[in-house]
Design a protein around this motif. Structure first.
Motif, PDB file in Angstrom:
ATOM      1  N   VAL A   1       5.141   3.693 -12.211  1.00 17.81           N
ATOM      2  CA  VAL A   1       4.416   5.315 -12.475  1.00 17.81           C
ATOM      3  C   VAL A   1       4.352   5.516 -11.039  1.00 17.81           C
ATOM      4  N   LEU A   2       4.473   4.726 -10.114  1.00 15.83           N
ATOM      5  CA  LEU A   2       4.300   5.029  -8.477  1.00 15.83           C
ATOM      6  C   LEU A   2       5.504   5.305  -8.216  1.00 15.83           C
ATOM      7  N   THR A   3       6.617   5.087  -8.529  1.00 21.04           N
ATOM      8  CA  THR A   3       7.828   6.161  -8.352  1.00 21.04           C
ATOM      9  C   THR A   3       7.526   7.502  -8.278  1.00 21.04           C
ATOM     10  N   ILE A   4       6.863   8.366  -9.931  1.00 19.26           N
ATOM     11  CA  ILE A   4       7.323   9.644 -10.269  1.00 19.26           C
ATOM     12  C   ILE A   4       6.238  10.176  -8.921  1.00 19.26           C
ATOM     13  N   LEU A   5       5.113   9.456  -8.708  1.00 21.68           N
ATOM     14  CA  LEU A   5       3.514   9.395  -7.794  1.00 21.68           C
ATOM     15  C   LEU A   5       4.104   9.735  -6.084  1.00 21.68           C
ATOM     16  N   TYR A   6       5.108   9.133  -6.024  1.00 25.20           N
ATOM     17  CA  TYR A   6       6.049   9.063  -4.500  1.00 25.20           C
ATOM     18  C   TYR A   6       6.997  10.229  -4.693  1.00 25.20           C
ATOM     19  N   THR A   7       6.887  10.923  -5.618  1.00 23.70           N
ATOM     20  CA  THR A   7       8.528  11.792  -5.560  1.00 23.70           C
ATOM     21  C   THR A   7       7.873  13.448  -4.723  1.00 23.70           C
ATOM     22  N   VAL A   8       6.058  13.255  -4.454  1.00 28.22           N
ATOM     23  CA  VAL A   8       5.295  14.449  -3.913  1.00 28.22           C
ATOM     24  C   VAL A   8       4.488  13.056  -2.423  1.00 28.22           C
ATOM     25  N   VAL A   9       4.023  12.139  -3.540  1.00 28.43           N
ATOM     26  CA  VAL A   9       2.907  11.407  -2.216  1.00 28.43           C
ATOM     27  C   VAL A   9       3.920  10.892  -0.831  1.00 28.43           C
ATOM     28  N   PRO A  10       3.570  10.425  -0.252  1.00 28.08           N
ATOM     29  CA  PRO A  10       3.908   9.564   1.296  1.00 28.08           C
ATOM     30  C   PRO A  10       3.843   8.305   0.774  1.00 28.08           C
ATOM     31  N   PRO A  11       4.743   7.236   0.735  1.00 23.36           N
ATOM     32  CA  PRO A  11       4.459   5.935  -0.215  1.00 23.36           C
ATOM     33  C   PRO A  11       3.690   4.954   1.211  1.00 23.36           C
ATOM     34  N   ILE A  12       3.384   4.045   0.856  1.00 15.96           N
ATOM     35  CA  ILE A  12       2.994   3.049   2.070  1.00 15.96           C
ATOM     36  C   ILE A  12       3.852   1.453   1.216  1.00 15.96           C
ATOM     37  N   SER A  13       4.915   0.845   1.889  1.00 19.84           N
ATOM     38  CA  SER A  13       4.748  -0.392   1.971  1.00 19.84           C
ATOM     39  C   SER A  13       4.533  -1.418   1.609  1.00 19.84           C
ATOM     40  N   LEU A  14       4.365  -2.240   0.974  1.00 22.20           N
ATOM     41  CA  LEU A  14       3.884  -3.687   0.741  1.00 22.20           C
ATOM     42  C   LEU A  14       3.628  -4.215   2.352  1.00 22.20           C
ATOM     43  N   PRO A  15       4.508  -4.604   3.135  1.00 17.96           N
ATOM     44  CA  PRO A  15       4.511  -5.086   4.425  1.00 17.96           C
ATOM     45  C   PRO A  15       3.821  -4.116   5.281  1.00 17.96           C
ATOM     46  N   MET A  16       3.613  -3.006   4.901  1.00 19.09           N
ATOM     47  CA  MET A  16       2.310  -2.385   5.845  1.00 19.09           C
ATOM     48  C   MET A  16       1.044  -2.373   5.187  1.00 19.09           C
ATOM     49  N   LEU A  17       0.667  -2.503   3.688  1.00 16.16           N
ATOM     50  CA  LEU A  17      -0.391  -2.833   3.677  1.00 16.16           C
ATOM     51  C   LEU A  17      -1.114  -4.299   3.811  1.00 16.16           C
ATOM     52  N   GLY A  18       0.306  -4.860   3.713  1.00 16.07           N
ATOM     53  CA  GLY A  18      -0.121  -6.416   4.043  1.00 16.07           C
ATOM     54  C   GLY A  18      -0.991  -6.317   5.942  1.00 16.07           C
ATOM     55  N   ARG A  19      -0.373  -5.938   6.743  1.00 11.97           N
ATOM     56  CA  ARG A  19      -0.816  -6.017   7.538  1.00 11.97           C
ATOM     57  C   ARG A  19      -1.960  -5.212   8.136  1.00 11.97           C
ATOM     58  N   TYR A  20      -2.509  -3.379   7.202  1.00 14.06           N
ATOM     59  CA  TYR A  20      -3.095  -3.088   7.095  1.00 14.06           C
ATOM     60  C   TYR A  20      -4.389  -4.255   6.519  1.00 14.06           C
ATOM     61  N   LEU A  21      -4.688  -4.997   5.840  1.00 14.88           N
ATOM     62  CA  LEU A  21      -5.074  -5.438   4.718  1.00 14.88           C
ATOM     63  C   LEU A  21      -6.178  -6.729   5.995  1.00 14.88           C
ATOM     64  N   THR A  22      -4.388  -7.293   6.061  1.00 12.52           N
ATOM     65  CA  THR A  22      -4.621  -8.653   7.786  1.00 12.52           C
ATOM     66  C   THR A  22      -5.213  -8.167   8.878  1.00 12.52           C
ATOM     67  N   GLY A  23      -5.964  -6.611   8.896  1.00 12.22           N
ATOM     68  CA  GLY A  23      -6.617  -6.291  10.313  1.00 12.22           C
ATOM     69  C   GLY A  23      -5.248  -6.169  11.503  1.00 12.22           C
ATOM     70  N   GLN A  24      -3.928  -6.101  11.036  1.00 11.48           N
ATOM     71  CA  GLN A  24      -2.968  -5.958  12.269  1.00 11.48           C
ATOM     72  C   GLN A  24      -2.916  -4.894  12.147  1.00 11.48           C
TER      73      GLN A  24
END
Length: 243
Positions: A43-66
């Protein structure tokens, strides 16, 4: 003949039935969770055809305050020489396969034996789905999932979109994601103005962006960058799908 005892008259039977019911409920829930997790990347792949995605490494850093430095930029604002350099370094057959280079996988398996495929068999599409959906998984569990997800992504997205997303989620240093952030960090210029040498230096650090630096390359990396400059110049005809 005596009537069979009701479950309430046999406590041990009632307990066994309750355990079976709980087990069935647990398994149903686990199956539903597994189906949901499997469907999410689709589902996300379809959504990401038009929406700029965020990667899991980026999300991990956001969630840990880095800190995260990522500046999404359309592929039209990325210098063609940068596109060609990354493809020449990471996936020379990018425009010729459907997300997975099965010939490269076969070659790596033949050379690597029981160790399995390495990054040398990973296409840009495979690296993209790894960053978006599979990053925390160990290699032995991740690789079998990369292949169908890469084929699906290559089917849903255009080649330009695959490369655009990869160039915007790839890591180029500690907390540095995407080629625009990397160009600004290392060369103090936008990705649209990268020259052949700078683009090649960025391309050769992708396999290990934490230990390698595009701004202060070792002699070995400078030599590799020189090879990529020549390869990108001589192979640009193979990269017509992202012009």
């Amino acid at each position: 003949m005596a009537d069979a005892a009701a479950p309430e008259d046999r406590p041990e039977l009632g307990v066994a039935m309750a355990v079976r019911r709980s087990s069935r409920t647990l398994w149903r829930r686990l199956v539903m969770v597994a189906i949901g997790l499997a469907a999410l990347p689709v589902v996300l792949t379809i959504l990401y055809t038009v929406v700029p995605p965020i990667s899991l490494p980026m999300l991990g850093r956001y969630l840990t305050g880095q800190a995260v430095d990522r500046r999404w930029t359309p592929i039209e604002n990325i210098a063609p020489v940068a596109r060609f350099s990354v493809m020449a370094s990471e996936d020379g057959q990018f425009c010729r396969h459907w997300g997975v280079d099965f010939g490269a996988i076969a070659d790596v398996l033949e050379r690597g034996g029981e160790k399995g495929p390495s990054r040398g068999a990973s296409t840009i599409a495979m690296q993209t789905v790894k960053n978006l959906y599979l990053w925390p998984l160990p290699t032995f569990a991740r690789k079998p999932l990369e292949v169908p997800l890469a084929v699906w992504t290559d089917l849903v997205w255009s080649k330009k979109r695959v490369l655009e997303v990869y160039l915007n989620v790839a890591e180029w240093g500690d907390g540095i994601y995407g080629i625009e952030a990397a160009a600004q960090h290392y060369f103090k210029k936008p990705a649209s103005r990268l020259n052949a040498r700078e683009a090649a230096q960025l391309a050769v650090v992708l396999p290990n962006p934490i230990r390698r630096s595009a701004g202060s390359p070792t002699r070995r990396l400078r030599n590799l960058a020189g090879l990529i400059v020549n390869r990108a110049r001589n192979s640009s005809g193979y990269f017509d799908c992202v012009r």
